[in-house]
Design a protein around this motif. Sequence first.
Motif, PDB file in Angstrom:
ATOM      1  N   GLN A 212       1.391  -5.919   3.002  1.00 44.82           N
ATOM      2  CA  GLN A 212       0.866  -6.668   1.859  1.00 44.82           C
ATOM      3  C   GLN A 212       0.649  -5.738   0.669  1.00 44.82           C
ATOM      4  OE1 GLN A 212      -2.430  -9.199   2.895  1.00 44.82           O
ATOM      5  NE2 GLN A 212      -3.157  -9.366   0.798  1.00 44.82           N
ATOM      6  N   VAL A 213       0.962  -6.225  -0.519  1.00 48.94           N
ATOM      7  CA  VAL A 213       0.796  -5.425  -1.740  1.00 48.94           C
ATOM      8  C   VAL A 213      -0.682  -5.366  -2.126  1.00 48.94           C
ATOM      9  CG1 VAL A 213       1.331  -5.261  -4.203  1.00 48.94           C
ATOM     10  CG2 VAL A 213       3.101  -5.956  -2.588  1.00 48.94           C
ATOM     11  N   VAL A 214      -1.163  -4.163  -2.403  1.00 44.87           N
ATOM     12  CA  VAL A 214      -2.547  -3.952  -2.831  1.00 44.87           C
ATOM     13  C   VAL A 214      -2.561  -2.974  -4.004  1.00 44.87           C
ATOM     14  CG1 VAL A 214      -3.685  -4.466  -0.624  1.00 44.87           C
ATOM     15  CG2 VAL A 214      -2.794  -2.167  -1.052  1.00 44.87           C
ATOM     16  N   MET A 215      -3.689  -2.943  -4.710  1.00 41.14           N
ATOM     17  CA  MET A 215      -3.833  -2.034  -5.852  1.00 41.14           C
ATOM     18  C   MET A 215      -5.170  -1.317  -5.787  1.00 41.14           C
ATOM     19  SD  MET A 215      -2.259  -4.340  -8.963  1.00 41.14           S
ATOM     20  CE  MET A 215      -3.136  -5.822  -8.469  1.00 41.14           C
ATOM     21  N   ALA A 216      -5.168  -0.062  -6.194  1.00 42.54           N
ATOM     22  CA  ALA A 216      -6.392   0.743  -6.265  1.00 42.54           C
ATOM     23  C   ALA A 216      -6.731   0.970  -7.730  1.00 42.54           C
ATOM     24  CB  ALA A 216      -6.196   2.078  -5.551  1.00 42.54           C
ATOM     25  N   ILE A 217      -7.989   0.697  -8.073  1.00 45.80           N
ATOM     26  CA  ILE A 217      -8.444   0.878  -9.460  1.00 45.80           C
ATOM     27  C   ILE A 217      -9.568   1.903  -9.464  1.00 45.80           C
ATOM     28  CG2 ILE A 217      -9.266  -0.273 -11.553  1.00 45.80           C
ATOM     29  CD1 ILE A 217      -8.379  -2.905 -10.409  1.00 45.80           C
ATOM     30  N   GLY A 218      -9.545   2.812 -10.421  1.00 47.83           N
ATOM     31  CA  GLY A 218     -10.609   3.797 -10.466  1.00 47.83           C
ATOM     32  C   GLY A 218     -10.450   4.814 -11.558  1.00 47.83           C
ATOM     33  N   ASP A 273      -6.445  -7.166  -3.594  1.00 50.75           N
ATOM     34  CA  ASP A 273      -5.203  -7.868  -3.283  1.00 50.75           C
ATOM     35  C   ASP A 273      -4.665  -8.531  -4.544  1.00 50.75           C
ATOM     36  OD1 ASP A 273      -6.748 -10.119  -3.704  1.00 50.75           O
ATOM     37  OD2 ASP A 273      -6.675 -10.828  -1.626  1.00 50.75           O
ATOM     38  N   LEU A 274      -3.584  -9.280  -4.436  1.00 48.37           N
ATOM     39  CA  LEU A 274      -2.958  -9.876  -5.612  1.00 48.37           C
ATOM     40  C   LEU A 274      -3.686 -11.125  -6.103  1.00 48.37           C
ATOM     41  CD1 LEU A 274       0.867  -9.419  -5.032  1.00 48.37           C
ATOM     42  CD2 LEU A 274      -0.764  -7.962  -6.222  1.00 48.37           C
TER      43      LEU A 274
END
Length: 453
Positions: A212-218, A273-274
């Motif tokens: 599954q596509v995920v993103m990290a923000i920071g 997640d998206l």
Amino acid sequence: MSLFDDDFYSTRVSRRARSSSDTEDRRFLTRPRRSSRSWSQVRIAAASSLISAAAVVLLFGLFTGGFDRGSGPLADARPAVATVQTTDPLEKTVEAAGKVRPAVVSIINEQSLAVLQGEAPEEAAGEEELTQAALGSGVIFEKVKGKVHIITNAHVVADAAALKAVLSTGEVREATLIGADTITDLAVLEIDAAGIDTVAEIGDSQELRAGQVVMAIGNPLGLSDSLTMGIVSKTERVIPVSLAQDGVYDWEQEVIQVDASINQGNSGGPLIDLNGRVMGINSMKVSDFGVEGVGFAIPTNEAMPIVQSLLDYGKVKRPYLGVYTMDVEQYLAQQEAANLESGGHEPEDEGTAGEDEGAYEADGSAPEADLQLPQEVDKGVIVLEAVGPAADAGLEFNDVIVKLDKQTIGSTLDLRKYLYESKAIGDSLDVTYYRDGERKTLTLELREKAEGE
């Protein structure tokens, strides 16, 4: 020859058909009628037109994919998607990031300049000058009574004399530490809620799937409001952790493994997640030489009970035994290394693991040279100091714990896991140990750790 080698589609007139036509002509020779030749030309023209139209439709379908071949011999050539894509497929990532980014903050850990330069904390107690010692990230997850609460990592806020949160707008606000838990590496901060409208939605991490596509923000490397993307490599990965950062693994953490880039400063930020839901808290990465794309996040289903306990009590309540320990296996390895060294001097202590605080630092004591253990006993934990319930029950320096209740204990990791996962405050505990080569058992009552212990 026609397009299809089949009489059904052929424009040729068969010999039988011509013979039948001649017979009919002779039978009705005297009846007035249209010319047979003229009628045949009309039929031929009509049939040719129909066949041409069918051929055009068929060829159009073959080349454009807009035609359903059903289960025929060309069925496997059907394209995966026959509809026209009307929106940008990456718009989903843009929307998800836009939903969460206003709730992501940068965390600044400030410490005394004198302490960072090597002075003892008590000597630097009067120093007022603070400087930035560490950077991390956090995510706003709730807004209550004029305040907002932020989840981050415990290691991001460790040893801080002051904490600040930098909003996505660039505004800097003073932050207060509500509580931190080094075991799970989670902490909760509080700042003023004025002007803050976005709160991140916490998702169910059990819904994650590998791939599954995920993103990290920071805030990686101080580059605030930064976004990276990847996939979930494994939804549940159990990894060993050295709580004292001394190379001795004394805890295990269940994490989400991802290949999204997680760099220094990303710690404490959200993994989303998206749909823009927070599915994990970015915590660590494998940074060995030659390793790329191996990062870890604490699942929200594991994190949120800890967060709630920090909000309620400022800490996580766990059963407390009160021993600082070294693994027998580690001790025996050091003894073997000492025997192989020339000059006869002992190797430096490579670290000892305390039950709660990590490295044992009371007086630097190491086990005596002879623990008088039976030859078959090569695993267990050596008591370096006993306090609280352990001291009250009679455990002493150099005792070697080999069992808690009926559970064999081979390391500090085993001891912690049994206490924290199988016991509760107020439970009784049977401790089996060796003292001077003699096997003994005692019973104690586990309690909550008191201040100063």
